[in-house]
Design an enzyme around this catalytic site. Structure first.
Site, short mmCIF file in Angstrom:
data_model
loop_
_atom_site.label_atom_id
_atom_site.label_comp_id
_atom_site.label_asym_id
_atom_site.label_seq_id
_atom_site.Cartn_x
_atom_site.Cartn_y
_atom_site.Cartn_z
N GLU A 199 19.65 -18.47 13.22
CA GLU A 199 19.36 -19.85 12.86
C GLU A 199 19.32 -20.11 11.35
OE1 GLU A 199 16.78 -20.94 16.88
OE2 GLU A 199 15.79 -21.00 14.93
N GLU A 425 18.63 -17.83 22.77
CA GLU A 425 17.26 -18.30 22.87
C GLU A 425 17.23 -19.56 23.70
OE1 GLU A 425 14.85 -18.90 19.38
OE2 GLU A 425 15.63 -17.10 18.41
#
Length: 522
Positions: A199, A425
Protein backbone atom coordinates in the site's frame (compact mmCIF):
# COMPACT_ATOMS: atom_id res chain seq x y z
CA UNK A 1 3.43 -26.93 -1.59
CA UNK A 2 3.46 -25.82 -5.21
CA UNK A 3 2.41 -22.47 -6.57
CA UNK A 4 1.23 -22.06 -10.14
CA UNK A 5 2.47 -18.77 -11.55
CA UNK A 6 3.15 -17.19 -14.91
CA UNK A 7 6.73 -17.19 -16.09
CA UNK A 8 8.86 -14.65 -14.28
CA UNK A 9 8.78 -11.32 -16.03
CA UNK A 10 7.49 -12.82 -19.25
CA UNK A 11 5.66 -9.78 -20.53
CA UNK A 12 6.69 -6.17 -20.35
CA UNK A 13 4.45 -3.21 -19.71
CA UNK A 14 3.17 -1.11 -22.58
CA UNK A 15 4.81 2.27 -22.00
CA UNK A 16 2.77 5.37 -22.51
CA UNK A 17 -0.64 3.74 -22.87
CA UNK A 18 -3.46 4.81 -20.62
CA UNK A 19 -6.61 3.20 -19.29
CA UNK A 20 -9.20 6.01 -19.19
CA UNK A 21 -11.49 6.19 -16.18
CA UNK A 22 -15.02 5.10 -16.95
CA UNK A 23 -17.39 4.85 -14.00
CA UNK A 24 -19.26 1.56 -13.68
CA UNK A 25 -22.64 1.02 -12.07
CA UNK A 26 -22.94 -0.89 -8.78
CA UNK A 27 -23.95 -4.53 -9.18
CA UNK A 28 -27.40 -5.04 -7.69
CA UNK A 29 -28.61 -8.37 -9.06
CA UNK A 30 -28.16 -11.69 -7.27
CA UNK A 31 -25.62 -14.05 -8.84
CA UNK A 32 -25.28 -17.85 -8.82
CA UNK A 33 -22.81 -17.37 -5.96
CA UNK A 34 -25.16 -15.36 -3.76
CA UNK A 35 -26.40 -18.03 -1.38
CA UNK A 36 -25.42 -21.65 -2.09
CA UNK A 37 -22.15 -23.49 -1.65
CA UNK A 38 -19.39 -21.82 -3.68
CA UNK A 39 -16.40 -23.88 -4.79
CA UNK A 40 -13.12 -22.26 -5.77
CA UNK A 41 -10.69 -23.40 -8.49
CA UNK A 42 -8.30 -26.24 -7.71
CA UNK A 43 -5.05 -24.90 -6.26
CA UNK A 44 -6.62 -21.70 -4.96
CA UNK A 45 -4.53 -20.44 -2.03
CA UNK A 46 -6.05 -19.57 1.33
CA UNK A 47 -4.04 -17.38 3.65
CA UNK A 48 -4.00 -14.76 6.36
CA UNK A 49 -1.83 -11.68 6.67
CA UNK A 50 -0.07 -9.55 9.28
CA UNK A 51 2.58 -6.81 9.34
CA UNK A 52 5.76 -6.66 11.38
CA UNK A 53 5.12 -3.53 13.42
CA UNK A 54 1.55 -4.54 14.10
CA UNK A 55 2.33 -7.95 15.64
CA UNK A 56 6.01 -8.51 16.44
CA UNK A 57 6.73 -6.41 19.50
CA UNK A 58 10.33 -6.75 20.72
CA UNK A 59 10.71 -3.13 19.72
CA UNK A 60 14.10 -2.65 21.36
CA UNK A 61 15.50 -6.18 21.29
CA UNK A 62 18.28 -7.90 19.37
CA UNK A 63 19.57 -4.77 17.67
CA UNK A 64 16.31 -3.33 16.39
CA UNK A 65 16.29 0.49 16.33
CA UNK A 66 13.49 3.00 15.92
CA UNK A 67 11.31 3.04 12.84
CA UNK A 68 9.22 6.06 11.88
CA UNK A 69 6.29 4.44 13.68
CA UNK A 70 8.15 4.24 16.99
CA UNK A 71 8.82 7.96 16.78
CA UNK A 72 5.31 8.83 15.56
CA UNK A 73 3.73 6.95 18.46
CA UNK A 74 5.54 9.27 20.87
CA UNK A 75 3.88 12.40 19.45
CA UNK A 76 1.10 13.47 21.85
CA UNK A 77 -2.28 12.86 20.23
CA UNK A 78 -0.95 11.19 17.09
CA UNK A 79 -1.99 7.65 18.07
CA UNK A 80 -5.10 6.63 19.98
CA UNK A 81 -4.40 6.52 23.74
CA UNK A 82 -0.68 6.87 23.04
CA UNK A 83 -0.48 3.19 22.06
CA UNK A 84 2.60 1.77 20.33
CA UNK A 85 3.96 -1.47 18.91
CA UNK A 86 6.68 -2.15 21.44
CA UNK A 87 4.92 -5.34 22.61
CA UNK A 88 1.93 -5.66 20.26
CA UNK A 89 1.12 -9.40 19.93
CA UNK A 90 4.60 -10.51 21.00
CA UNK A 91 4.86 -12.50 17.79
CA UNK A 92 8.66 -12.16 17.91
CA UNK A 93 8.71 -14.51 20.90
CA UNK A 94 5.56 -16.49 20.10
CA UNK A 95 6.02 -17.17 16.39
CA UNK A 96 6.10 -20.95 16.87
CA UNK A 97 2.78 -20.82 18.70
CA UNK A 98 1.40 -18.59 15.96
CA UNK A 99 2.51 -20.96 13.19
CA UNK A 100 0.68 -23.74 15.05
CA UNK A 101 -2.35 -21.45 15.05
CA UNK A 102 -2.04 -21.02 11.28
CA UNK A 103 -1.82 -24.77 10.83
CA UNK A 104 -4.99 -25.25 12.89
CA UNK A 105 -6.74 -22.82 10.54
CA UNK A 106 -5.70 -24.93 7.51
CA UNK A 107 -3.86 -22.01 5.94
CA UNK A 108 -1.94 -22.68 2.73
CA UNK A 109 0.12 -19.52 3.01
CA UNK A 110 1.04 -16.74 5.43
CA UNK A 111 1.72 -13.20 4.27
CA UNK A 112 4.00 -11.33 6.67
CA UNK A 113 6.35 -8.40 6.46
CA UNK A 114 9.95 -8.08 7.52
CA UNK A 115 10.96 -5.08 9.59
CA UNK A 116 13.50 -2.91 7.80
CA UNK A 117 14.28 -1.34 11.20
CA UNK A 118 15.12 -4.79 12.56
CA UNK A 119 17.20 -6.03 9.64
CA UNK A 120 19.03 -2.83 8.63
CA UNK A 121 18.36 -0.61 11.66
CA UNK A 122 20.38 2.42 10.55
CA UNK A 123 19.40 2.02 6.91
CA UNK A 124 22.87 0.81 5.91
CA UNK A 125 24.28 -1.78 8.34
CA UNK A 126 22.92 -5.33 8.43
CA UNK A 127 21.83 -6.69 11.82
CA UNK A 128 22.41 -10.49 11.77
CA UNK A 129 20.12 -11.07 14.76
CA UNK A 130 17.25 -9.44 12.91
CA UNK A 131 17.85 -11.60 9.85
CA UNK A 132 18.00 -14.69 12.02
CA UNK A 133 14.48 -14.15 13.32
CA UNK A 134 13.01 -14.18 9.82
CA UNK A 135 15.10 -17.17 8.84
CA UNK A 136 13.67 -19.09 11.81
CA UNK A 137 10.14 -17.95 11.01
CA UNK A 138 10.44 -19.07 7.38
CA UNK A 139 11.81 -22.46 8.43
CA UNK A 140 8.98 -22.90 10.90
CA UNK A 141 6.42 -22.12 8.19
CA UNK A 142 7.99 -24.53 5.72
CA UNK A 143 8.09 -27.26 8.37
CA UNK A 144 4.34 -26.75 8.84
CA UNK A 145 3.78 -26.86 5.04
CA UNK A 146 2.68 -23.22 5.02
CA UNK A 147 4.04 -21.16 2.15
CA UNK A 148 5.90 -17.98 3.24
CA UNK A 149 4.76 -14.85 1.38
CA UNK A 150 7.16 -12.06 2.28
CA UNK A 151 6.45 -8.34 2.12
CA UNK A 152 9.58 -6.21 2.30
CA UNK A 153 7.96 -2.95 3.34
CA UNK A 154 4.84 -2.47 5.42
CA UNK A 155 5.49 1.13 6.50
CA UNK A 156 8.37 0.77 9.02
CA UNK A 157 11.07 2.96 7.48
CA UNK A 158 14.14 3.17 9.74
CA UNK A 159 14.04 6.50 11.53
CA UNK A 160 17.67 7.04 10.53
CA UNK A 161 16.60 7.18 6.88
CA UNK A 162 13.70 9.49 7.66
CA UNK A 163 16.19 11.89 9.21
CA UNK A 164 18.04 11.86 5.89
CA UNK A 165 14.88 12.88 4.02
CA UNK A 166 12.73 9.73 4.07
CA UNK A 167 10.77 8.65 1.02
CA UNK A 168 10.56 12.18 -0.43
CA UNK A 169 14.34 11.90 -0.94
CA UNK A 170 15.42 9.91 -3.99
CA UNK A 171 18.15 8.12 -2.05
CA UNK A 172 15.52 6.14 -0.10
CA UNK A 173 14.72 4.14 -3.25
CA UNK A 174 18.34 2.96 -3.50
CA UNK A 175 18.54 2.16 0.19
CA UNK A 176 15.40 0.06 -0.27
CA UNK A 177 17.06 -1.86 -3.08
CA UNK A 178 20.02 -2.52 -0.78
CA UNK A 179 17.64 -3.85 1.86
CA UNK A 180 15.96 -6.06 -0.77
CA UNK A 181 19.38 -7.46 -1.66
CA UNK A 182 20.03 -8.35 1.98
CA UNK A 183 16.73 -10.17 2.27
CA UNK A 184 17.10 -11.87 -1.10
CA UNK A 185 20.54 -13.19 -0.22
CA UNK A 186 19.26 -14.52 3.11
CA UNK A 187 15.89 -15.99 2.13
CA UNK A 188 15.74 -16.14 -1.65
CA UNK A 189 16.19 -19.92 -1.63
CA UNK A 190 13.21 -20.50 0.68
CA UNK A 191 10.58 -17.82 0.00
CA UNK A 192 8.63 -18.41 -3.23
CA UNK A 193 6.66 -15.13 -3.36
CA UNK A 194 7.90 -11.62 -2.57
CA UNK A 195 5.96 -8.38 -2.33
CA UNK A 196 8.05 -5.23 -2.49
CA UNK A 197 5.67 -2.65 -0.99
CA UNK A 198 2.39 -2.84 0.83
CA UNK A 199 0.00 0.00 0.00
CA UNK A 200 2.33 2.80 -1.12
CA UNK A 201 -0.74 5.07 -1.16
CA UNK A 202 -0.76 4.90 2.63
CA UNK A 203 2.99 5.36 2.96
CA UNK A 204 3.00 8.38 0.66
CA UNK A 205 -0.27 10.16 1.26
CA UNK A 206 -1.30 9.18 4.79
CA UNK A 207 2.31 9.54 5.93
CA UNK A 208 3.54 12.63 4.10
CA UNK A 209 0.40 14.51 3.01
CA UNK A 210 -2.34 13.81 5.56
CA UNK A 211 -0.23 13.49 8.71
CA UNK A 212 -2.41 10.55 9.73
CA UNK A 213 0.39 7.97 9.60
CA UNK A 214 4.10 8.09 10.34
CA UNK A 215 6.11 10.22 9.89
CA UNK A 216 3.21 12.66 10.24
CA UNK A 217 4.13 15.18 7.53
CA UNK A 218 1.40 17.32 5.96
CA UNK A 219 2.53 18.36 2.50
CA UNK A 220 1.04 17.54 -0.92
CA UNK A 221 4.48 18.02 -2.51
CA UNK A 222 6.18 15.62 -0.08
CA UNK A 223 3.45 13.02 -0.59
CA UNK A 224 3.88 13.05 -4.36
CA UNK A 225 7.66 12.89 -4.06
CA UNK A 226 7.31 9.95 -1.67
CA UNK A 227 4.93 8.21 -4.07
CA UNK A 228 7.38 8.46 -6.96
CA UNK A 229 10.36 7.28 -4.95
CA UNK A 230 8.37 4.40 -3.47
CA UNK A 231 7.59 3.33 -7.04
CA UNK A 232 11.22 3.71 -8.03
CA UNK A 233 12.25 1.66 -5.00
CA UNK A 234 9.77 -1.02 -6.02
CA UNK A 235 11.26 -1.31 -9.50
CA UNK A 236 14.83 -1.38 -8.21
CA UNK A 237 13.88 -4.04 -5.65
CA UNK A 238 12.27 -6.23 -8.32
CA UNK A 239 15.44 -6.05 -10.39
CA UNK A 240 17.53 -6.88 -7.33
CA UNK A 241 15.37 -9.82 -6.25
CA UNK A 242 15.18 -11.19 -9.79
CA UNK A 243 18.95 -11.59 -9.73
CA UNK A 244 18.97 -13.32 -6.35
CA UNK A 245 15.82 -15.43 -6.56
CA UNK A 246 15.15 -16.05 -10.26
CA UNK A 247 12.65 -18.80 -9.47
CA UNK A 248 10.52 -16.62 -7.17
CA UNK A 249 7.33 -14.80 -8.08
CA UNK A 250 7.65 -11.06 -7.51
CA UNK A 251 5.07 -8.34 -7.18
CA UNK A 252 3.57 -5.44 -5.29
CA UNK A 253 0.45 -4.95 -3.18
CA UNK A 254 -1.73 -1.90 -3.77
CA UNK A 255 -4.82 -0.79 -1.90
CA UNK A 256 -7.79 0.12 -4.03
CA UNK A 257 -11.11 1.84 -3.90
CA UNK A 258 -14.02 1.87 -6.33
CA UNK A 259 -14.89 5.49 -7.02
CA UNK A 260 -18.52 6.02 -7.96
CA UNK A 261 -19.98 9.43 -8.81
CA UNK A 262 -22.93 10.27 -6.57
CA UNK A 263 -24.82 11.41 -9.67
CA UNK A 264 -23.52 9.61 -12.77
CA UNK A 265 -25.41 12.11 -14.93
CA UNK A 266 -23.62 15.08 -13.36
CA UNK A 267 -20.31 15.78 -15.18
CA UNK A 268 -18.87 17.44 -12.07
CA UNK A 269 -19.50 14.33 -9.96
CA UNK A 270 -18.06 12.11 -12.69
CA UNK A 271 -14.95 14.29 -12.73
CA UNK A 272 -14.70 14.04 -8.94
CA UNK A 273 -14.77 10.24 -9.29
CA UNK A 274 -12.11 10.43 -12.01
CA UNK A 275 -9.83 12.44 -9.78
CA UNK A 276 -10.45 10.18 -6.79
CA UNK A 277 -9.73 7.08 -8.86
CA UNK A 278 -6.63 8.71 -10.32
CA UNK A 279 -5.07 9.71 -7.02
CA UNK A 280 -5.95 6.42 -5.31
CA UNK A 281 -5.71 3.71 -7.98
CA UNK A 282 -4.16 4.79 -11.26
CA UNK A 283 -1.26 6.83 -9.85
CA UNK A 284 0.31 3.49 -8.83
CA UNK A 285 -1.27 1.01 -11.26
CA UNK A 286 -0.26 2.89 -14.39
CA UNK A 287 3.47 3.37 -13.71
CA UNK A 288 3.88 -0.26 -12.61
CA UNK A 289 1.81 -1.94 -15.31
CA UNK A 290 1.75 0.64 -18.13
CA UNK A 291 5.06 2.41 -17.74
CA UNK A 292 3.55 5.90 -17.50
CA UNK A 293 1.74 8.13 -15.05
CA UNK A 294 -1.87 8.92 -16.02
CA UNK A 295 -1.79 12.07 -18.10
CA UNK A 296 -4.90 13.52 -16.45
CA UNK A 297 -3.32 13.16 -13.01
CA UNK A 298 -0.09 14.79 -14.16
CA UNK A 299 -2.24 17.74 -15.24
CA UNK A 300 -4.12 17.78 -11.94
CA UNK A 301 -0.89 17.94 -9.90
CA UNK A 302 1.23 19.98 -12.34
CA UNK A 303 1.67 22.76 -9.78
CA UNK A 304 3.06 20.33 -7.17
CA UNK A 305 6.24 19.29 -8.95
CA UNK A 306 5.73 15.57 -9.62
CA UNK A 307 6.85 15.74 -13.25
CA UNK A 308 10.13 17.41 -12.26
CA UNK A 309 11.03 14.40 -10.09
CA UNK A 310 10.81 11.88 -12.93
CA UNK A 311 14.31 11.30 -14.27
CA UNK A 312 15.14 9.54 -17.56
CA UNK A 313 14.81 5.79 -17.13
CA UNK A 314 12.66 5.97 -13.99
CA UNK A 315 9.50 4.67 -15.59
CA UNK A 316 11.35 1.83 -17.28
CA UNK A 317 12.60 0.75 -13.85
CA UNK A 318 9.21 1.20 -12.20
CA UNK A 319 7.52 -0.91 -14.90
CA UNK A 320 9.98 -3.80 -14.57
CA UNK A 321 7.68 -6.80 -15.22
CA UNK A 322 6.08 -8.41 -12.18
CA UNK A 323 4.42 -11.80 -11.74
CA UNK A 324 1.75 -11.02 -9.17
CA UNK A 325 -0.37 -8.04 -8.19
CA UNK A 326 -1.75 -8.00 -4.67
CA UNK A 327 -5.14 -6.34 -4.28
CA UNK A 328 -6.15 -4.93 -0.89
CA UNK A 329 -9.83 -4.06 -0.75
CA UNK A 330 -11.95 -2.98 2.19
CA UNK A 331 -14.55 -0.69 0.65
CA UNK A 332 -15.35 1.59 -2.23
CA UNK A 333 -16.81 5.05 -2.03
CA UNK A 334 -19.20 7.50 -3.62
CA UNK A 335 -17.88 10.99 -4.27
CA UNK A 336 -19.40 14.27 -5.37
CA UNK A 337 -18.09 17.63 -6.50
CA UNK A 338 -19.80 19.36 -3.59
CA UNK A 339 -20.01 18.57 0.14
CA UNK A 340 -23.05 16.89 1.61
CA UNK A 341 -24.94 19.72 3.31
CA UNK A 342 -26.26 17.28 5.94
CA UNK A 343 -22.82 15.88 6.79
CA UNK A 344 -21.54 16.16 10.37
CA UNK A 345 -18.13 17.32 9.15
CA UNK A 346 -16.59 18.62 5.97
CA UNK A 347 -15.33 15.10 5.19
CA UNK A 348 -18.70 13.50 5.82
CA UNK A 349 -17.21 11.51 8.71
CA UNK A 350 -17.98 12.28 12.36
CA UNK A 351 -15.07 13.12 14.65
CA UNK A 352 -13.37 10.16 16.29
CA UNK A 353 -14.20 7.67 13.54
CA UNK A 354 -12.38 6.42 10.51
CA UNK A 355 -13.08 7.68 7.04
CA UNK A 356 -12.65 5.93 3.70
CA UNK A 357 -8.89 6.44 3.91
CA UNK A 358 -8.60 4.95 7.39
CA UNK A 359 -7.88 8.33 8.90
CA UNK A 360 -8.90 9.09 12.45
CA UNK A 361 -9.91 12.66 13.19
CA UNK A 362 -8.75 12.65 16.83
CA UNK A 363 -9.52 11.14 20.22
CA UNK A 364 -12.47 12.53 22.12
CA UNK A 365 -10.10 13.50 24.95
CA UNK A 366 -6.43 14.36 25.16
CA UNK A 367 -4.15 16.26 22.79
CA UNK A 368 -5.47 16.93 19.29
CA UNK A 369 -3.25 15.89 16.38
CA UNK A 370 -4.39 17.87 13.37
CA UNK A 371 -4.55 16.13 10.00
CA UNK A 372 -5.52 17.08 6.45
CA UNK A 373 -6.84 15.24 3.40
CA UNK A 374 -4.52 12.58 2.00
CA UNK A 375 -5.45 13.70 -1.52
CA UNK A 376 -2.81 16.18 -2.75
CA UNK A 377 -5.55 17.93 -4.77
CA UNK A 378 -8.66 17.46 -2.60
CA UNK A 379 -10.79 20.41 -3.67
CA UNK A 380 -13.96 19.25 -5.36
CA UNK A 381 -13.73 15.61 -4.22
CA UNK A 382 -16.17 14.95 -1.38
CA UNK A 383 -17.08 11.49 -0.03
CA UNK A 384 -20.76 10.80 0.49
CA UNK A 385 -22.49 8.13 2.51
CA UNK A 386 -24.81 5.80 0.61
CA UNK A 387 -26.54 4.49 3.70
CA UNK A 388 -24.84 1.09 3.48
CA UNK A 389 -23.99 -0.90 6.62
CA UNK A 390 -20.68 0.16 8.15
CA UNK A 391 -17.89 -1.58 10.02
CA UNK A 392 -16.34 -0.42 13.27
CA UNK A 393 -13.93 1.65 11.15
CA UNK A 394 -16.84 3.64 9.71
CA UNK A 395 -16.27 2.02 6.29
CA UNK A 396 -19.27 1.05 4.20
CA UNK A 397 -19.67 -2.66 3.46
CA UNK A 398 -19.60 -2.99 -0.33
CA UNK A 399 -18.80 -6.54 -1.54
CA UNK A 400 -19.88 -5.95 -5.12
CA UNK A 401 -17.17 -3.32 -5.41
CA UNK A 402 -14.60 -6.11 -5.14
CA UNK A 403 -16.13 -7.84 -8.16
CA UNK A 404 -16.03 -4.70 -10.28
CA UNK A 405 -12.51 -3.85 -9.14
CA UNK A 406 -11.01 -7.26 -9.94
CA UNK A 407 -12.68 -7.44 -13.35
CA UNK A 408 -11.46 -3.96 -14.22
CA UNK A 409 -7.87 -4.70 -13.18
CA UNK A 410 -7.92 -7.97 -15.12
CA UNK A 411 -9.22 -6.36 -18.29
CA UNK A 412 -7.24 -3.12 -18.22
CA UNK A 413 -3.99 -4.08 -16.49
CA UNK A 414 -3.01 -7.59 -15.48
CA UNK A 415 -4.74 -9.73 -18.10
CA UNK A 416 -2.82 -8.41 -21.12
CA UNK A 417 0.46 -8.83 -19.22
CA UNK A 418 -0.10 -12.33 -17.84
CA UNK A 419 0.09 -11.08 -14.26
CA UNK A 420 -1.70 -13.15 -11.62
CA UNK A 421 -4.05 -11.50 -9.13
CA UNK A 422 -4.31 -12.23 -5.42
CA UNK A 423 -6.57 -10.56 -2.86
CA UNK A 424 -3.85 -9.90 -0.30
CA UNK A 425 -6.01 -8.11 2.27
CA UNK A 426 -9.73 -8.11 2.97
CA UNK A 427 -11.46 -8.04 6.32
CA UNK A 428 -13.35 -5.96 8.83
CA UNK A 429 -13.13 -4.47 12.31
CA UNK A 430 -16.13 -4.96 14.56
CA UNK A 431 -16.63 -4.39 18.31
CA UNK A 432 -16.14 -8.00 19.38
CA UNK A 433 -17.94 -9.20 22.50
CA UNK A 434 -16.16 -11.74 24.69
CA UNK A 435 -18.66 -14.20 26.18
CA UNK A 436 -18.39 -15.49 29.73
CA UNK A 437 -16.73 -18.67 28.46
CA UNK A 438 -14.11 -16.60 26.60
CA UNK A 439 -15.47 -17.20 23.10
CA UNK A 440 -16.12 -14.51 20.47
CA UNK A 441 -19.12 -15.13 18.23
CA UNK A 442 -18.37 -12.49 15.61
CA UNK A 443 -21.15 -13.18 13.14
CA UNK A 444 -20.79 -9.69 11.66
CA UNK A 445 -17.20 -10.39 10.58
CA UNK A 446 -18.14 -13.86 9.37
CA UNK A 447 -20.91 -12.37 7.21
CA UNK A 448 -18.48 -9.78 5.84
CA UNK A 449 -16.00 -12.48 4.77
CA UNK A 450 -18.76 -14.66 3.34
CA UNK A 451 -20.13 -11.82 1.21
CA UNK A 452 -16.72 -10.79 -0.09
CA UNK A 453 -15.66 -14.32 -0.96
CA UNK A 454 -18.86 -14.71 -2.96
CA UNK A 455 -18.10 -11.43 -4.72
CA UNK A 456 -14.57 -12.70 -5.39
CA UNK A 457 -15.97 -15.84 -7.02
CA UNK A 458 -18.22 -13.62 -9.15
CA UNK A 459 -15.05 -11.92 -10.41
CA UNK A 460 -13.37 -15.26 -11.15
CA UNK A 461 -16.45 -16.39 -13.05
CA UNK A 462 -16.26 -13.15 -15.04
CA UNK A 463 -12.67 -13.91 -16.08
CA UNK A 464 -10.48 -12.40 -13.36
CA UNK A 465 -7.37 -14.54 -12.84
CA UNK A 466 -7.48 -14.47 -9.04
CA UNK A 467 -5.43 -17.28 -7.48
CA UNK A 468 -5.68 -16.72 -3.75
CA UNK A 469 -7.18 -14.80 -0.85
CA UNK A 470 -5.66 -13.53 2.40
CA UNK A 471 -7.91 -12.57 5.28
CA UNK A 472 -6.88 -9.50 7.23
CA UNK A 473 -5.88 -10.34 9.79
CA UNK A 474 -4.61 -13.55 11.34
CA UNK A 475 -5.02 -11.92 14.75
CA UNK A 476 -6.03 -8.67 16.40
CA UNK A 477 -3.11 -6.25 16.40
CA UNK A 478 -1.85 -2.67 16.57
CA UNK A 479 -4.09 -0.77 14.16
CA UNK A 480 -1.71 2.09 13.38
CA UNK A 481 -3.09 5.51 14.37
CA UNK A 482 -6.07 3.77 15.98
CA UNK A 483 -3.81 1.89 18.38
CA UNK A 484 -5.49 -1.14 19.93
CA UNK A 485 -9.00 0.32 19.67
CA UNK A 486 -10.00 -1.69 16.58
CA UNK A 487 -9.91 -5.46 16.08
CA UNK A 488 -9.65 -7.10 12.65
CA UNK A 489 -8.49 -10.56 13.67
CA UNK A 490 -9.79 -14.03 12.93
CA UNK A 491 -8.20 -14.66 16.32
CA UNK A 492 -8.72 -12.55 19.41
CA UNK A 493 -5.62 -11.41 21.27
CA UNK A 494 -5.85 -10.57 24.96
CA UNK A 495 -3.16 -7.89 25.08
CA UNK A 496 -2.59 -8.34 28.81
CA UNK A 497 -2.05 -12.12 28.74
CA UNK A 498 -1.26 -12.59 24.99
CA UNK A 499 -3.77 -15.46 24.94
CA UNK A 500 -5.03 -16.26 21.43
CA UNK A 501 -8.68 -17.30 20.97
CA UNK A 502 -9.99 -18.25 17.53
CA UNK A 503 -13.25 -16.41 16.87
CA UNK A 504 -16.30 -17.85 15.11
CA UNK A 505 -15.10 -16.17 11.91
CA UNK A 506 -11.74 -17.90 12.28
CA UNK A 507 -13.31 -21.34 12.72
CA UNK A 508 -15.55 -20.69 9.72
CA UNK A 509 -12.59 -19.53 7.63
CA UNK A 510 -10.62 -22.64 8.63
CA UNK A 511 -13.41 -24.78 7.18
CA UNK A 512 -13.41 -22.69 3.98
CA UNK A 513 -9.65 -23.13 3.61
CA UNK A 514 -9.88 -26.88 4.29
CA UNK A 515 -12.74 -27.45 1.83
CA UNK A 516 -11.72 -24.84 -0.78
CA UNK A 517 -15.34 -23.75 -0.69
CA UNK A 518 -17.69 -21.31 1.00
CA UNK A 519 -20.57 -23.23 2.59
CA UNK A 520 -24.19 -22.52 1.75
CA UNK A 521 -25.73 -19.84 3.88
CA UNK A 522 -27.76 -21.30 6.72
Amino acid sequence: MTLSMPGTGARAAAPGTAAPFTPSAPLVRATPNSSGRVEFPAGFLWGAATAAYQVEGAGAEDGRLDSIWDVFCRIPGAVHHGDDGMVACDHYHRYREDVELMKSLHLDTYRFSTSWARVVPDGRTVNPRGLDFYSRLVDELLEADIMPWLTLYHWDLPQALEEQGGWPARDAAYRFADYAAVMGDALGDRVPVWTTLNEPWCSAFLGYTAGVHAPGKKSPELGLAAAHHLMLGHGLAVETLRERAPQASLGITLNFTVSDPVDPDNPADVDAARRDDGMFNRIFLDPVLRGAYPQDILVDVAHLGLAELIEPGDLEIISTPIDVLGVNYYNGGAVAATPDPESATASGVPDGTAGPDGAREHDATGPVWETRSPNPVPDGVHPRSRGLPITDMGWEVQPEGLTRLLVRIQEDYTGPRGTALFVTENGAAYPDVVEQDGTVDDQDRLAFLDAHLRALKDAIDAGADVRGYFAWSLMDNFEWALGYAKRFGLTRVDYETQERTVKSSGRWYADVARDNAVPARG
